[in-house]
Design a protein around this motif. Structure first.
Motif, PDB file in Angstrom:
ATOM      1  N   PRO A 139     -27.765  40.715  57.506  1.00  0.00           N
ATOM      2  CA  PRO A 139     -29.120  41.105  57.072  1.00  0.00           C
ATOM      3  C   PRO A 139     -29.865  41.961  58.100  1.00  0.00           C
ATOM      4  O   PRO A 139     -30.928  41.593  58.564  1.00  0.00           O
ATOM      5  N   SER A 140     -29.296  43.119  58.443  1.00  0.00           N
ATOM      6  CA  SER A 140     -29.992  44.031  59.358  1.00  0.00           C
ATOM      7  C   SER A 140     -31.217  44.612  58.664  1.00  0.00           C
ATOM      8  O   SER A 140     -32.159  45.074  59.303  1.00  0.00           O
ATOM      9  N   ILE A 141     -31.181  44.588  57.346  1.00  0.00           N
ATOM     10  CA  ILE A 141     -32.265  45.043  56.470  1.00  0.00           C
ATOM     11  C   ILE A 141     -32.353  43.986  55.381  1.00  0.00           C
ATOM     12  O   ILE A 141     -31.366  43.320  55.097  1.00  0.00           O
ATOM     13  N   SER A 142     -33.523  43.832  54.774  1.00  0.00           N
ATOM     14  CA  SER A 142     -33.611  42.951  53.622  1.00  0.00           C
ATOM     15  C   SER A 142     -33.144  43.741  52.397  1.00  0.00           C
ATOM     16  O   SER A 142     -33.884  44.539  51.853  1.00  0.00           O
ATOM     17  N   TRP A 143     -31.870  43.538  52.032  1.00  0.00           N
ATOM     18  CA  TRP A 143     -31.278  44.348  50.959  1.00  0.00           C
ATOM     19  C   TRP A 143     -31.912  44.087  49.609  1.00  0.00           C
ATOM     20  O   TRP A 143     -32.369  42.981  49.381  1.00  0.00           O
ATOM     21  N   PRO A 144     -31.919  45.022  48.674  1.00  0.00           N
ATOM     22  CA  PRO A 144     -31.462  46.395  48.848  1.00  0.00           C
ATOM     23  C   PRO A 144     -32.441  47.226  49.686  1.00  0.00           C
ATOM     24  O   PRO A 144     -33.608  46.860  49.807  1.00  0.00           O
ATOM     25  N   TYR A 145     -31.943  48.314  50.236  1.00  0.00           N
ATOM     26  CA  TYR A 145     -32.791  49.246  50.986  1.00  0.00           C
ATOM     27  C   TYR A 145     -33.785  49.861  50.011  1.00  0.00           C
ATOM     28  O   TYR A 145     -33.415  50.294  48.923  1.00  0.00           O
ATOM     29  N   ARG A 146     -35.057  49.871  50.417  1.00  0.00           N
ATOM     30  CA  ARG A 146     -36.088  50.444  49.541  1.00  0.00           C
ATOM     31  C   ARG A 146     -36.896  51.472  50.313  1.00  0.00           C
ATOM     32  O   ARG A 146     -37.141  51.321  51.504  1.00  0.00           O
ATOM     33  N   GLU A 147     -37.332  52.484  49.609  1.00  0.00           N
ATOM     34  CA  GLU A 147     -38.246  53.459  50.206  1.00  0.00           C
ATOM     35  C   GLU A 147     -39.303  53.852  49.185  1.00  0.00           C
ATOM     36  O   GLU A 147     -39.207  53.477  48.006  1.00  0.00           O
ATOM     37  N   GLY A 148     -40.302  54.599  49.632  1.00  0.00           N
ATOM     38  CA  GLY A 148     -41.354  54.999  48.712  1.00  0.00           C
ATOM     39  C   GLY A 148     -42.127  56.196  49.232  1.00  0.00           C
ATOM     40  O   GLY A 148     -42.154  56.453  50.442  1.00  0.00           O
ATOM     41  N   LEU A 149     -42.711  56.923  48.307  1.00  0.00           N
ATOM     42  CA  LEU A 149     -43.560  58.062  48.657  1.00  0.00           C
ATOM     43  C   LEU A 149     -44.831  57.989  47.832  1.00  0.00           C
ATOM     44  O   LEU A 149     -44.834  57.422  46.729  1.00  0.00           O
ATOM     45  N   ARG A 150     -45.898  58.551  48.355  1.00  0.00           N
ATOM     46  CA  ARG A 150     -47.083  58.723  47.543  1.00  0.00           C
ATOM     47  C   ARG A 150     -46.736  59.805  46.525  1.00  0.00           C
ATOM     48  O   ARG A 150     -45.934  60.702  46.821  1.00  0.00           O
ATOM     49  N   ILE A 151     -47.351  59.774  45.336  1.00  0.00           N
ATOM     50  CA  ILE A 151     -46.935  60.694  44.269  1.00  0.00           C
ATOM     51  C   ILE A 151     -47.066  62.170  44.687  1.00  0.00           C
ATOM     52  O   ILE A 151     -46.204  62.986  44.355  1.00  0.00           O
ATOM     53  N   ASP A 152     -48.104  62.483  45.482  1.00  0.00           N
ATOM     54  CA  ASP A 152     -48.245  63.893  45.874  1.00  0.00           C
ATOM     55  C   ASP A 152     -47.160  64.297  46.874  1.00  0.00           C
ATOM     56  O   ASP A 152     -46.730  65.458  46.890  1.00  0.00           O
ATOM     57  N   GLU A 153     -46.690  63.353  47.673  1.00  0.00           N
ATOM     58  CA  GLU A 153     -45.576  63.641  48.582  1.00  0.00           C
ATOM     59  C   GLU A 153     -44.294  63.851  47.774  1.00  0.00           C
ATOM     60  O   GLU A 153     -43.500  64.755  48.065  1.00  0.00           O
ATOM     61  N   ALA A 154     -44.113  63.000  46.758  1.00  0.00           N
ATOM     62  CA  ALA A 154     -42.916  63.092  45.927  1.00  0.00           C
ATOM     63  C   ALA A 154     -42.872  64.409  45.163  1.00  0.00           C
ATOM     64  O   ALA A 154     -41.805  64.976  44.934  1.00  0.00           O
ATOM     65  N   MET A 155     -44.045  64.887  44.754  1.00  0.00           N
ATOM     66  CA  MET A 155     -44.119  66.114  43.959  1.00  0.00           C
ATOM     67  C   MET A 155     -44.159  67.377  44.819  1.00  0.00           C
ATOM     68  O   MET A 155     -44.172  68.484  44.302  1.00  0.00           O
ATOM     69  N   HIS A 156     -44.175  67.213  46.133  1.00  0.00           N
ATOM     70  CA  HIS A 156     -44.270  68.383  47.016  1.00  0.00           C
ATOM     71  C   HIS A 156     -42.996  69.236  46.919  1.00  0.00           C
ATOM     72  O   HIS A 156     -41.894  68.692  46.852  1.00  0.00           O
ATOM     73  N   PRO A 157     -43.155  70.563  46.890  1.00  0.00           N
ATOM     74  CA  PRO A 157     -41.966  71.425  46.708  1.00  0.00           C
ATOM     75  C   PRO A 157     -40.881  71.267  47.776  1.00  0.00           C
ATOM     76  O   PRO A 157     -39.727  71.609  47.528  1.00  0.00           O
ATOM     77  N   LEU A 158     -41.214  70.743  48.942  1.00  0.00           N
ATOM     78  CA  LEU A 158     -40.174  70.570  49.971  1.00  0.00           C
ATOM     79  C   LEU A 158     -39.336  69.309  49.749  1.00  0.00           C
ATOM     80  O   LEU A 158     -38.256  69.161  50.317  1.00  0.00           O
TER      81      LEU A 158
END
Lengths: 323, 226
Positions: free
Chosen positions: A186-205
């Motif tokens: 348990p080096s991480i609490s599986w499953p690995y999770r991540e997240g972005l704010r919606i404007d970050e997710a929609m950013h062209p980069l």
């Protein structure tokens, strides 16, 4: 070559960087030769835009490409953090070959009008892969320059028609004990999770990557589908995604849950916000083919040098508080 | 060595000639072998660094600087643990001859710790000399690592027979510093990993056993209150 065939490439078929650049240059030259015209390319795969051509000033300005020396294919695919396969840098390339990439299903749901479980092919159907040459800065203090192949995340997300309640996007990595030996610890609490704010997710980069160096992603690099957010520390660029969920509240993320004072939700690259246990002011760039014994440390840049494109997302936010 | 000859004004060479206790050839051979074994990791790494320097392929991975630092640090820690294991092993086995290897092992711990620190300064912080003070002062893991190395310096300097004689009872007191140094060294390792503490925990366990043994010996030697 179909995506499926490409998943099982022998090492002998991997192109080295010099050949890759040269081939791209040739293709570019061919495509531009009037004798062949467009018909000359019919039947052949359309070559992705190429790391061989120097990035244009416009591309550099938009942050889509950089002319900095690339990290070699061997280093990009041999030096990885992918704890599902072990915590050593060489573990993923040694152990991840067993990860089955086909069929691959991604569950998209939450605050959207058109949720669904889709195959990888359907998820990105009709979207032409683009090549992006991004810097990648790891929270551990090293960095690479990688020619990714992928589609803008925004183009994929829009298909599911997120509602006004979709303030954040959460991502989940596969966690299959049978295929991933690192899950046993348990080096991480599986499953690995991540997240972005919606404007970050929609950013062209923000890229949903399916390949690198003009080839499908190897398992250790997060095949068959991973996120690449170039202005954030590498751990935000979640690998081997099986679920994408639109949510109203800030989702729990793996490293932030583990050590909230060390790994913030935003985790924007910032030389002025040190990790509590080490400095983030400089980084060691792993790039080029020469001896890396004397690789100069280089100054780390705010937003990993993508400030011009992304700083507006954080206008009025104290980056030390919202690290 | 606690059984060192009493302070003599005679020149060391004359003393050695007059000394009835000659180092037996078996011990000399064993010590030569110990030196050879102790230098092997440095030789292997040196060869790899040379390969990396001349061909760019030394088998040190994508980030050779980190690999060099990590490996040297690990060997410093290992020699520290082996040196600390001499006393318990001697007590368990009754073999006093083991004590003859303690200084050698301790000095190799210092040797690898110094190379480790040098790699950090020369290869890692290259071009950022101003950062070194900030790093040592502001990063807890570097602070404790530096303190551990700093603590080894007086121990290495006072490791000669002459110094032992000169310091007398103080020598033993001074060299008890090694217990604190070992704790700092393990802490240094513990604090630099991101989440997988298995390796540092292994060394912490070994150290706990080594120090625990000494504590238990000390407590059990005390006369019981009536």
């Amino acid at each position: 070559m179909s995506l499926r065939q490409a998943f099982t490439l022998p090492a002998s078929q991997i192109t080295d960087e010099a050949v890759y650049r040269e081939r791209r240059r040739l293709l570019a030259a061919l495509a531009m030769s009037p004798a062949l015209g467009l018909a000359g390319c019919a039947g052949a795969e359309a070559p992705p835009p190429s790391a061989a051509r120097p990035a244009s000033p416009e591309q550099i300005k938009a942050g889509l490409r950089t002319n900095e020396p690339l990290t070699t294919y061997a280093d990009v695919t041999g030096y990885n953090n992918f704890y599902e396969f072990g915590t050593g840098k060489g573990d993923p390339s040694a152990a991840a070959k067993t990860l089955r990439l086909s069929p691959w299903t991604v569950a998209v749901g939450g605050e959207c009008a058109k949720p669904g479980k889709l195959s990888l092919e359907d998820l990105i159907k009709g979207l032409a892969p683009q090549e992006r040459v991004y810097r990648l800065r790891c929270v551990e203090g090293w960095s690479m320059v990688i020619p990714w192949l992928g589609v803008p995340l925004a183009d994929v997300l829009k298909r599911f028609e997120p509602t006004a309640k979709a303030k954040y996007v959460a991502f989940t990595t596969l966690a299959d004990r049978k295929q991933m030996p690192g899950i046993a610890y348990p080096s991480i609490s599986w499953p690995y999770r991540e997240g972005l704010r919606i404007d970050e997710a929609m950013h062209p980069l923000t890229l949903l990557a399916t390949g690198l160096y003009g080839k499908p992603l190897p398992q250790q690099n997060g095949a068959p589908l991973r996120l690449v957010v170039p202005w954030k520390y590498g751990f935000k660029s979640i690998k081997s995604i099986v679920a994408i969920t639109f949510v109203e509240r800030r989702p729990a993320t793996a490293w932030n849950s583990l050590q909230p004072d060390e790994y913030g939700f935003f985790s924007n690259v910032n030389p002025d916000v040190d990790h509590p246990r080490w400095s983030q002011k400089t980084e060691r760039r792993i790039a080029g083919t020469g001896s890396k014994l004397f690789a100069e440390r280089i100054p780390t840049r705010l937003f990993n040098g993508y400030g011009e494109q992304v700083a507006s997302l954080y206008a009025g936010m104290n980056l030390k508080t919202w690290f | 060595m606690s059984d060192a000859a009493p302070a003599a004004a005679a020149a060391p060479a004359a003393r050695r000639a007059a000394s009835p206790r000659k180092t037996p050839p078996g011990v000399i051979a064993a010590k030569a072998l110990a030196h050879l074994l102790a230098l092997t990791p440095a030789a292997i790494l040196g060869w790899q660094v040379w390969q990396e320097f001349s061909t760019g392929q030394g088998g040190l991975g994508a980030d050779p600087v980190a690999e060099i630092e990590h490996r040297l640090g690990l060997w410093a820690l290992r020699f520290l643990m082996i040196a600390l294991a001499v006393t318990p092993l001697r007590q368990l086995s009754g073999q006093a001859v083991l004590l003859r290897f303690r200084r050698l092992l301790g000095l190799y711990a210092f040797f690898y710790a110094s190379l480790h620190f040098a790699a950090y300064l020369v290869l890692d912080l290259r071009g950022y000399w101003t950062q070194v003070f900030e790093e040592i002062a502001k990063r807890p893991y570097i602070t404790v690592g530096f303190l551990a190395w700093l603590g080894l310096v007086p121990l290495a300097i006072t490791s000669t027979q002459g110094m032992m004689r000169r310091l007398g009872r103080l020598w033993g007191r001074l060299h008890q510093l090694v217990y604190a140094i070992a704790v700092l060294a393990v802490l240094h390792f513990w604090w630099l990993v991101k989440s997988d503490i298995r390796e540092p925990a292994l060394y912490a366990g070994i150290l706990a056993a080594l120090l625990g043994w000494r504590l238990w010996k000390r407590l059990s030697k005390r006369p019981k209150p009536l």
